[in-house]
Design an enzyme around this catalytic site. Sequence first.
Site, PDB file in Angstrom:
ATOM      1  N   HIS A 109       2.654   5.499 -11.210  1.00 38.97           N
ATOM      2  CA  HIS A 109       3.358   6.641 -11.821  1.00 38.97           C
ATOM      3  C   HIS A 109       4.306   6.198 -12.941  1.00 38.97           C
ATOM      4  O   HIS A 109       4.734   6.982 -13.762  1.00 38.97           O
ATOM      5  CB  HIS A 109       4.086   7.491 -10.757  1.00 38.97           C
ATOM      6  CG  HIS A 109       5.391   6.951 -10.275  1.00 38.97           C
ATOM      7  ND1 HIS A 109       5.501   6.144  -9.163  1.00 38.97           N
ATOM      8  CD2 HIS A 109       6.642   7.108 -10.749  1.00 38.97           C
ATOM      9  CE1 HIS A 109       6.782   5.830  -8.985  1.00 38.97           C
ATOM     10  NE2 HIS A 109       7.486   6.415  -9.943  1.00 38.97           N
ATOM     11  N   ASP A 125      -0.362   4.245  -5.456  1.00 40.45           N
ATOM     12  CA  ASP A 125       0.581   4.203  -6.590  1.00 40.45           C
ATOM     13  C   ASP A 125       0.727   2.744  -7.050  1.00 40.45           C
ATOM     14  O   ASP A 125       1.715   2.062  -6.778  1.00 40.45           O
ATOM     15  CB  ASP A 125       1.932   4.779  -6.134  1.00 40.45           C
ATOM     16  CG  ASP A 125       2.878   4.986  -7.296  1.00 40.45           C
ATOM     17  OD1 ASP A 125       2.411   4.912  -8.465  1.00 40.45           O
ATOM     18  OD2 ASP A 125       4.085   5.195  -7.039  1.00 40.45           O
ATOM     19  N   SER A 184      11.428   2.267  -9.785  1.00 42.40           N
ATOM     20  CA  SER A 184      10.002   2.401  -9.508  1.00 42.40           C
ATOM     21  C   SER A 184       9.196   1.335 -10.230  1.00 42.40           C
ATOM     22  O   SER A 184       9.490   0.967 -11.352  1.00 42.40           O
ATOM     23  CB  SER A 184       9.500   3.763  -9.970  1.00 42.40           C
ATOM     24  OG  SER A 184       9.962   4.717  -9.069  1.00 42.40           O
TER      25      SER A 184
HETATM   26  C1  4AZ Z   1      12.027   7.639  -8.194  1.00 45.55           C
HETATM   27  O1  4AZ Z   1      12.384   8.812  -8.516  1.00 45.55           O
HETATM   28  C2  4AZ Z   1      12.329   7.164  -6.823  1.00 45.55           C
HETATM   29  N1  4AZ Z   1      14.448   6.037  -2.483  1.00 45.55           N
HETATM   30  C3  4AZ Z   1      11.981   5.907  -6.454  1.00 45.55           C
HETATM   31  C4  4AZ Z   1      12.250   5.489  -5.191  1.00 45.55           C
HETATM   32  C5  4AZ Z   1      12.886   6.304  -4.282  1.00 45.55           C
HETATM   33  C6  4AZ Z   1      13.216   7.569  -4.632  1.00 45.55           C
HETATM   34  C7  4AZ Z   1      12.952   8.004  -5.901  1.00 45.55           C
HETATM   35  C8  4AZ Z   1      13.171   5.756  -2.893  1.00 45.55           C
HETATM   36  O2  4AZ Z   1      11.409   6.880  -9.015  1.00 45.55           O
END
Ligand code: 4AZ
Length: 691
Positions: A493, A546, A634
């Site tokens: 993503h 993902d 992420s």
């Molecule tokens: C995000 O929005 C995201 N707590 C990544 C990880 C987590 C929550 C949101 C895990 O990219």
Amino acid sequence: MKVKVPKQERTSYVLTLLIMIVCCVIVLLLPVCGSVPLTGWLQSPGHPRGYDPDSSLTWKECAPTGHKITLTLIHLDLEESFECADDSLKVFVDNELHFTLCGRKSMKELQSSINPFLHSSSGGCLSVSFLADYSNPERHTGFRGFYAIQDVDECEDPDNECTQLCNNYIGGYRCFCRPGYILDPDKHTCQVSCNEDRTGSTEGVLMSPGRPEPYPENSLCSYTLAVEEGLQFELTFTGVFDVEMKENGQCIDSLTIKPLSGDVKTFCGRDLPPLVLTRSQHVEIIFRTDHKGANRGFSLSYKVKEMNCVGPVTPTSSLIPQHSNSEYRTGSRVKVRCDKGHVLQSKDSAEVEYESTCQKNGKWSPVIPCEPVDCGNPELPELVELSEKDPPTTYLKQIRFKCKSQYYQLDKTGNFTCNADGNWVSESGQQLTEDLPKCEPVCGMNSEVSSGGRVFGGKRAELGQIPWQILHKLNPRGGASLISDYWALTAAHVVDGYENENMNWLGGIIDARDKNAVIMETEKIIIHPNYMRVGKGNDPNNFDNDIALIKMSARVTLGPNIRPVCLPNKKDELVAEGTISGFGRMEEKRISRYLLHGLVEIYSLDECDQGGLPVTHNMFCAGGDHIDSCQGDSGGPLFSPVLGHGSPDKPYRLAGIVSWGPAGCGNKSFKGYYTKVQNYLDWIKETMEKN
Ligand code: 4AZ
């Protein structure tokens, strides 16, 4: 009664008395003078009356070469003082002070302890210095002596260099020799004349001079044996062999056999030398002795033999046919075959055989050397080098490969040996061309500085601590982990929508604003084929698969701050805890400028509070004590062991990729969802190989 003597008679009486006194003195001095030619008298001023205060005398006399000068003191009466400080007689022999005399000494004392030392060397000098001080409390008669110049008897000198006899004459000496010896041009050494030329003689006996008596000293005998081509000499030693040798085996005297061509052999000691074939039609036998010793020498008989050739024709080859004694008659033709791993020098092709013929002079013709096969310098793959510069590359020689950089290691053994076919082969017998070793990045190692720590609620990383972490700042901000020097792994993503664009990723930083970041441009972005685009396609809000691979357009230069992480092993259990890292949101909900990291525990799926989205076995959830990943993290890593606990035996491995979580990071139980990398090992491997 008083008798009057006539004047004439009185005069003759005084004369007779004078003659008697002189005779008495001569008789007295005879034992002192011997047959020495008296050259002159030497005495202190005023002797025998006595010397005055402050009187002095210096005297010096030198002898011509082959002579010495002697001084004989017959009277000494000077003022006595401590260290002869008042009055003194100093005597110098060859310009060196020998005696400082004062006081009174008897003739006997002078003869025994002073006079024997008062003589110069051959051609040397004697000198004296007499000095009286300013006062004389008593009268002293002073000193008297005589000096003489005498011939030096050099023959008496044990160091004279005549090796036999010595003859002294006035002013010199001469060496001469016993019958049978001649005096060398050095005029000291007596030598035996023992050179002999036996050219044409086909058999006979040679022995040391004087045999069976001990051989003479200082001899240098040369015997020449020579016959026509096609023949050689066989030398057989007979009887006692006794040539002087040191205990350590070094020759003092020696017998040397010197063919016109071929090996020179030298013998000494008491062991009878073996039979010698000269392998030459001409040979010189040299017998040399030093200046002493009583050894019995040698005796040898010689005879001619037909010349032959011996094998091998050239080193590292064998002969066909093979004769047991390796001897071949003149005219014989043989096949010469190079040993394994050797080829003929002159040929380009790898020929190993030729024919050769034994010549009349005992030599083979032609002689083509057999040389070891050369495997040559191997072509080196990228990043690989040889551990030794310009190593030898011939048969059985070994080479070792290594990586140019410490951030790489060889994928297989780097040791190769040159085989007989001219190929480099590994220990398992594989050819280098078929199985070239490659340098692969060392994974999972960092520059450890501090350990432990807590992304959301995390702690700042030091430079080099998480060297696989890379960052892109486009919207959405995201992380990735280098897994080689070309590839990085991220969440699908994060790169969704960028597949056909060049993205720039930043590496080697812990500060997102660092101007010195290494910029890595992407060449390819490969999203997992089964990734369901969030909110798109047929299954909205599903983060299954993902995962995405990023290939950089150029090899990333690895260094202390940019290094790949390892992938998990296929069979390992999922780890219980790990470290997450990223430049994502912090507590204050602001995006972090600095790289943060924190420790998280990994839970079984039923322990995860699902957050409303489907959870699959391609995910796991993890969280920590007020620690969570968040927006901007992420694509970044969850690796284990936890930061600070990695080692070469236990490198850091990428267990998960930051993927998603319930809205609001750190919400409730601080648990987030991660892509389980272990499930994608085959896809990663295949994709990397194909691209
Ligand atoms: C995000 O929005 C995201 N707590 C990544 C990880 C987590 C929550 C949101 C895990 O990219």
